[in-house]
Design an enzyme around this catalytic site. Structure first.
Site, short mmCIF file in Angstrom:
data_model
loop_
_atom_site.label_atom_id
_atom_site.label_comp_id
_atom_site.label_asym_id
_atom_site.label_seq_id
_atom_site.Cartn_x
_atom_site.Cartn_y
_atom_site.Cartn_z
N GLY A 119 88.23 31.03 51.00
CA GLY A 119 87.99 29.64 51.36
C GLY A 119 88.84 28.68 50.55
O GLY A 119 89.03 28.88 49.35
N ASN A 161 86.72 36.32 43.60
CA ASN A 161 86.40 37.67 43.16
C ASN A 161 87.14 38.73 43.96
O ASN A 161 87.74 39.66 43.40
CB ASN A 161 84.89 37.92 43.29
CG ASN A 161 84.06 36.83 42.67
OD1 ASN A 161 83.88 35.79 43.27
ND2 ASN A 161 83.53 37.07 41.48
N THR A 183 87.82 29.07 43.24
CA THR A 183 86.60 29.15 44.04
C THR A 183 85.70 27.97 43.69
O THR A 183 85.52 27.66 42.51
CB THR A 183 85.82 30.45 43.84
OG1 THR A 183 84.56 30.36 44.51
CG2 THR A 183 85.57 30.77 42.39
N ILE A 184 85.15 27.32 44.71
CA ILE A 184 84.23 26.23 44.41
C ILE A 184 82.90 26.75 43.89
O ILE A 184 82.16 26.02 43.24
CB ILE A 184 83.99 25.32 45.64
CG1 ILE A 184 83.25 26.04 46.75
CG2 ILE A 184 85.30 24.72 46.14
CD1 ILE A 184 82.75 25.12 47.85
N ASP A 185 82.60 28.03 44.14
CA ASP A 185 81.32 28.59 43.69
C ASP A 185 81.24 28.71 42.17
O ASP A 185 80.14 28.84 41.61
CB ASP A 185 81.09 29.97 44.31
CG ASP A 185 80.69 29.90 45.77
OD1 ASP A 185 80.37 28.79 46.25
OD2 ASP A 185 80.71 30.95 46.43
N GLU A 203 72.62 27.29 49.64
CA GLU A 203 72.51 28.08 50.87
C GLU A 203 71.94 29.47 50.60
O GLU A 203 71.33 30.09 51.47
CB GLU A 203 73.87 28.21 51.54
CG GLU A 203 74.90 28.97 50.70
CD GLU A 203 76.25 29.11 51.39
OE1 GLU A 203 76.35 28.76 52.58
OE2 GLU A 203 77.19 29.59 50.74
N GLN A 229 82.52 19.65 50.98
CA GLN A 229 82.51 19.77 49.53
C GLN A 229 83.76 20.46 48.99
O GLN A 229 84.13 20.26 47.84
CB GLN A 229 81.26 20.52 49.06
CG GLN A 229 81.11 21.92 49.57
CD GLN A 229 79.68 22.38 49.62
OE1 GLN A 229 79.08 22.70 48.60
NE2 GLN A 229 79.09 22.40 50.82
N ARG A 230 84.42 21.26 49.81
CA ARG A 230 85.63 21.92 49.33
C ARG A 230 86.90 21.24 49.84
O ARG A 230 88.00 21.62 49.43
CB ARG A 230 85.63 23.39 49.74
CG ARG A 230 85.84 23.64 51.21
CD ARG A 230 85.62 25.11 51.54
NE ARG A 230 86.09 25.45 52.88
CZ ARG A 230 85.78 26.56 53.52
NH1 ARG A 230 84.97 27.44 52.95
NH2 ARG A 230 86.26 26.80 54.72
#
Length: 401
Positions: A11, A109, A137-139, A239, A291-292
């Site tokens: 993403g 990852n 990664t936004i996570d 989520e 958000q991304r």
């Protein structure tokens, strides 16, 4: 001289293209032929590459303020050799055909696992290849780095948006509930960032995190208390919120291509529970890709370090230092980029530390804000056309081979 290949994977983030800019500008300055895969690993396997050495300098500069993945991305992964030897052979043939000596994978990852696998591919097929990972990664779930480029900008957008909504809620009738559903399949960094929506001394949103099993009685009580005390209640839900038995509260379907669950609907599910149990109607916002993609509110710190990570990997690759990821390490007043062995980070997932989660599981501790706030500093200056960000799509020359 062998080519350096840059590849975007997974993403996008608001600053993904800033890392691309760091890679390409550094390679061009050093006189290294540089190309980029079209549509990530899928395009590389098909031999579809862009010639970044021949690209206009103005386009490379424009990369720095474009959201998305300018070269295209995919979630395709490289399966183990025993499971798919044909793809390994195909990839080796492409790398030889285009004389690729360095591969820089910009992703999370799964991408770090692929970068590690490329080292094995080089040995199996006797390729003079260095593979490195540029984190993204936004996570914010990558190990080996203080934060993952992309997370601060997403966090800044979420906290800012929710702060604006809270002001909207205060101005309306009492009894309003607003639920913001963030990304975060297994980790709660993004939902936790919504805690920054509340200025100091004001009530922070309730947080529902994947790291904390959903306790309906506790959540209902907290919502009632907020409505009675403040007249409104803001909630941020990841989520990946889970039941006590580990099941996701909302799962759309399994994603067979990427190997991860595709989630969505935790916010709507929670709104239904509030309606059923308390008779309270809640507005729900599924923030999703905004958000991304929100480059207009990107963190300048995030953008600067995304560029630095890409640039550093070029220098390491040319020095023969493959098999590493660019890790951001916090110093006294800034971050430094250091090489981290891929073998120590590939496939691992960093969850929100217990020290950042409040005892009731519905808030974060002050340590979380102290950790995250420095990442959010500064704004990226964008060019505007007719009152809107100048996000015209770039085109790239195709690399023949």
């Amino acid at each position: 001289m062998p080519r350096l290949l840059y590849l975007q994977s997974g993403g996008p983030t608001a600053v993904l293209n800033r890392s691309a800019q760091g890679v390409i500008e550094t390679a061009r300055t050093l006189g290294v032929p540089v190309c980029a895969a079209a549509n990530g690993l899928a395009g590389l396997l098909a031999g579809q590459l862009y010639d970044c050495s021949a690209a206009a300098a103005a386009n490379i500069q424009r990369l720095g303020w474009l959201p998305g993945a300018s070269f295209g991305t995919s979630r395709q992964i490289l399966a183990p050799y025993a499971a798919d030897p044909q793809s390994w052979q195909q990839l080796a043939d492409v790398l030889r055909r285009f004389d690729i000596g360095y591969v820089l994978l910009n992703g999370g990852n799964g991408s770090m696992e692929t970068a590690l696998a490329l080292g094995e591919l080089a040995q199996r097929f006797d390729l003079p290849l260095q593979a490195l990972g540029v984190p993204k990664t936004i996570d914010n779930d990558l190990e080996g780095t203080d934060f993952s480029p992309g997370f601060p900008s997403a966090a800044k957008y979420l906290a800012s948006s929710l702060r604006e909504v809270i002001h909207d809620m205060r101005s309306m009738a009492r009894g309003r509930v607003f639920i913001m559903e963030t990304m975060g399949r297994h980790v709660g960094w993004l939902a936790a960032a919504c805690s920054l929506a509340a200025p100091d001394g004001e009530p922070a949103p309730l947080l529902l995190l994947p790291e904390v099993a959903f306790d309906e009685a506790r959540v209902l009580q907290a919502v009632q208390q907020r409505l009675a005390r403040d007249g409104y209640c803001a909630i941020a839900v990841a989520e990946g919120l889970r039941q006590a038995d580990g099941r996701f509260v909302a799962q759309m379907h399994a994603d067979a291509v990427y190997g991860h669950e595709q989630l969505g609907g935790a916010g709507a599910w929670l709104a239904q529970r509030l309606q059923a149990q308390l008779g309270v109607h809640a507005h729900v916002a599924l923030v999703d890709c905004q958000q991304r993609a929100a480059m207009h509110l990107a963190s300048a710190t995030d953008a600067r370090l995304a560029y630095a990570a890409g640039a550093a990997c070029v220098h390491w690759a040319l020095a023969g230092q493959g098999g590493v990821m660019a890790g951001l390490q916090r110093s006294a007043d800034d971050w430094i980029v250091t090489p981290v062995p891929l073998a120590t980070v590939a496939g691992l997932e960093r969850r929100l530390p217990a020290a950042f989660i409040a005892e009731d599981g519905l808030a974060v501790t002050p340590a979380f804000a102290e950790h995250v706030r420095p990442m959010l500093q500064g704004e990226v200056a964008l060019p505007y056309v007719d009152g809107l960000p100048d996000y015209r799509t770039l085109s790239w020359p195709v690399l023949a081979g």
